[in-house]
Design a protein around this motif. Structure first.
Motif, PDB file in Angstrom:
ATOM      1  N   VAL A  54      67.789  19.217  39.744  1.00 57.18           N
ATOM      2  CA  VAL A  54      68.036  20.279  40.726  1.00 57.18           C
ATOM      3  C   VAL A  54      69.391  20.938  40.479  1.00 57.18           C
ATOM      4  O   VAL A  54      69.502  22.171  40.440  1.00 57.18           O
ATOM      5  N   ILE A  55      70.421  20.122  40.305  1.00 63.45           N
ATOM      6  CA  ILE A  55      71.753  20.684  40.081  1.00 63.45           C
ATOM      7  C   ILE A  55      71.818  21.441  38.758  1.00 63.45           C
ATOM      8  O   ILE A  55      72.382  22.536  38.680  1.00 63.45           O
ATOM      9  N   GLY A  56      71.230  20.878  37.717  1.00 62.68           N
ATOM     10  CA  GLY A  56      71.244  21.534  36.417  1.00 62.68           C
ATOM     11  C   GLY A  56      70.476  22.841  36.399  1.00 62.68           C
ATOM     12  O   GLY A  56      70.947  23.848  35.864  1.00 62.68           O
ATOM     13  N   ALA A  57      69.283  22.859  37.001  1.00 64.91           N
ATOM     14  CA  ALA A  57      68.483  24.085  37.033  1.00 64.91           C
ATOM     15  C   ALA A  57      69.176  25.163  37.866  1.00 64.91           C
ATOM     16  O   ALA A  57      69.204  26.337  37.478  1.00 64.91           O
ATOM     17  N   THR A  58      69.754  24.780  38.982  1.00 63.82           N
ATOM     18  CA  THR A  58      70.450  25.754  39.816  1.00 63.82           C
ATOM     19  C   THR A  58      71.687  26.295  39.106  1.00 63.82           C
ATOM     20  O   THR A  58      71.989  27.485  39.199  1.00 63.82           O
ATOM     21  N   THR A  59      72.385  25.425  38.383  1.00 58.23           N
ATOM     22  CA  THR A  59      73.555  25.874  37.640  1.00 58.23           C
ATOM     23  C   THR A  59      73.171  26.832  36.520  1.00 58.23           C
ATOM     24  O   THR A  59      73.879  27.801  36.259  1.00 58.23           O
ATOM     25  N   LEU A  60      72.059  26.581  35.867  1.00 53.61           N
ATOM     26  CA  LEU A  60      71.613  27.479  34.799  1.00 53.61           C
ATOM     27  C   LEU A  60      71.175  28.836  35.332  1.00 53.61           C
ATOM     28  O   LEU A  60      71.433  29.870  34.723  1.00 53.61           O
ATOM     29  N   VAL A  61      70.493  28.835  36.479  1.00 51.23           N
ATOM     30  CA  VAL A  61      69.948  30.088  37.014  1.00 51.23           C
ATOM     31  C   VAL A  61      70.979  30.853  37.831  1.00 51.23           C
ATOM     32  O   VAL A  61      71.060  32.080  37.751  1.00 51.23           O
TER      33      VAL A  61
END
Length: 94
Positions: A54-61
């Motif tokens: 969740v944190i990684g995907a949100t950081t990427l987007v």
């Protein structure tokens, strides 16, 4: 719609790789930076993989949103620490 699809793809990939590589890289990496209370054991594999995804995907987007959130959390922690230090300095423990 595009942002949602990108987020879902990033989430799935990060979750998959963090779950698959848990023993070799993710768990030892988390254990190096986390306090003892939050150490990642074998029973926390799903929880940590989901959280990292969740944190990684949100950081990427949405990187700016995550940066601003981190700054706000850091400022709040600094204010709470300063208030706690001030309160402990004013307290009389004798």
């Amino acid at each position: 719609m595009t942002v949602t699809v990108l987020w879902l793809i990033a989430f799935a990939l990060i979750f998959y790789f963090s779950y698959i590589k848990w023993e070799s890289s993710v768990s030892p990496g988390l254990n190096k930076i986390m306090p003892r209370v939050l150490k990642s054991g074998h029973d926390n594999r799903w929880v940590w993989s989901l959280a990292l995804a969740v944190i990684g995907a949100t950081t990427l987007v949405r990187p700016i949103d995550m940066l601003l959130t981190a700054i706000v959390v850091a400022v709040l922690l600094l204010v709470v620490k300063k208030l706690a230090d001030w309160a402990l300095g004013r307290a009389n423990f004798h």
